[in-house]
Design a protein around this motif. Sequence first.
Motif, short mmCIF file in Angstrom:
data_model
loop_
_atom_site.label_atom_id
_atom_site.label_comp_id
_atom_site.label_asym_id
_atom_site.label_seq_id
_atom_site.Cartn_x
_atom_site.Cartn_y
_atom_site.Cartn_z
N GLU A 1 -0.96 -0.93 -8.29
CA GLU A 1 -2.35 0.95 -7.87
C GLU A 1 -3.18 0.32 -7.56
N LYS A 2 -3.35 -0.98 -7.74
CA LYS A 2 -4.72 -1.60 -6.95
C LYS A 2 -4.74 -1.26 -5.38
N THR A 3 -3.41 -1.72 -4.92
CA THR A 3 -3.24 -1.66 -3.75
C THR A 3 -3.25 -1.02 -2.84
N GLN B 1 -1.59 -4.57 -10.41
CA GLN B 1 -1.54 -4.99 -9.04
C GLN B 1 -1.36 -3.64 -7.47
N LYS C 1 -3.23 8.23 -3.59
CA LYS C 1 -3.67 8.46 -5.24
C LYS C 1 -3.03 9.52 -5.94
N LYS D 1 -4.27 2.15 -4.09
CA LYS D 1 -5.34 2.70 -3.76
C LYS D 1 -6.25 2.27 -1.95
N LYS D 2 -5.61 1.08 -1.98
CA LYS D 2 -6.59 0.22 -1.36
C LYS D 2 -6.08 1.31 0.02
N TYR D 3 -4.95 1.65 0.05
CA TYR D 3 -4.13 2.26 1.73
C TYR D 3 -4.75 3.75 1.51
N GLY D 4 -5.34 3.82 0.10
CA GLY D 4 -5.62 5.60 -0.34
C GLY D 4 -4.35 6.45 -0.30
#
Length: 162
Positions: free
Chosen positions: A125-127, A123, A134, A129-132
Amino acid sequence: MDKTRQERYNLIYGNTARKMEAEPVRPEPERRKKKVRHKARPKTSARTRQNQQKAMQIDFAFIRVLIAAVVIVTAVSLFYLSERAKLVEQREELSDKREQLNTLQVENEDLNLEIEQSIDLDQIEKTAKKYGMKEPDSSHIIHYDSTDVEYVRQYDDIPDAD
């Protein structure tokens, strides 16, 4: 001294009893009567008798010292008992505080375990990536070699690896 076992314990072997020799009669020693002599006591004078009676009487000064000693012993005993009671009370309080500490430590361990179990790395990691965000490339990673392996304290910005 070097008697045989049979002689020492007066043992009789065989199936017949032997006649025992009679013990010789010992003459009883005459008891001497002690003559008791009563010494005449020297006559005591009237002054000596008065001094003896005076020594036997309890005077007022002795009573005062005796009362003072009893009061002091009583005061010291009461002080000791009160201090002993305080000590027992403090020990009980310390025991209660230790129980509270143990309870709080158990609760703290339980909460830490709950926090660790509630963290979901997927969760996060997904959050990210959602905010840009990497993952860093190998060119973005700077390795630092420390002589002291226990910890690193940063006093200044880390320089660029260019």
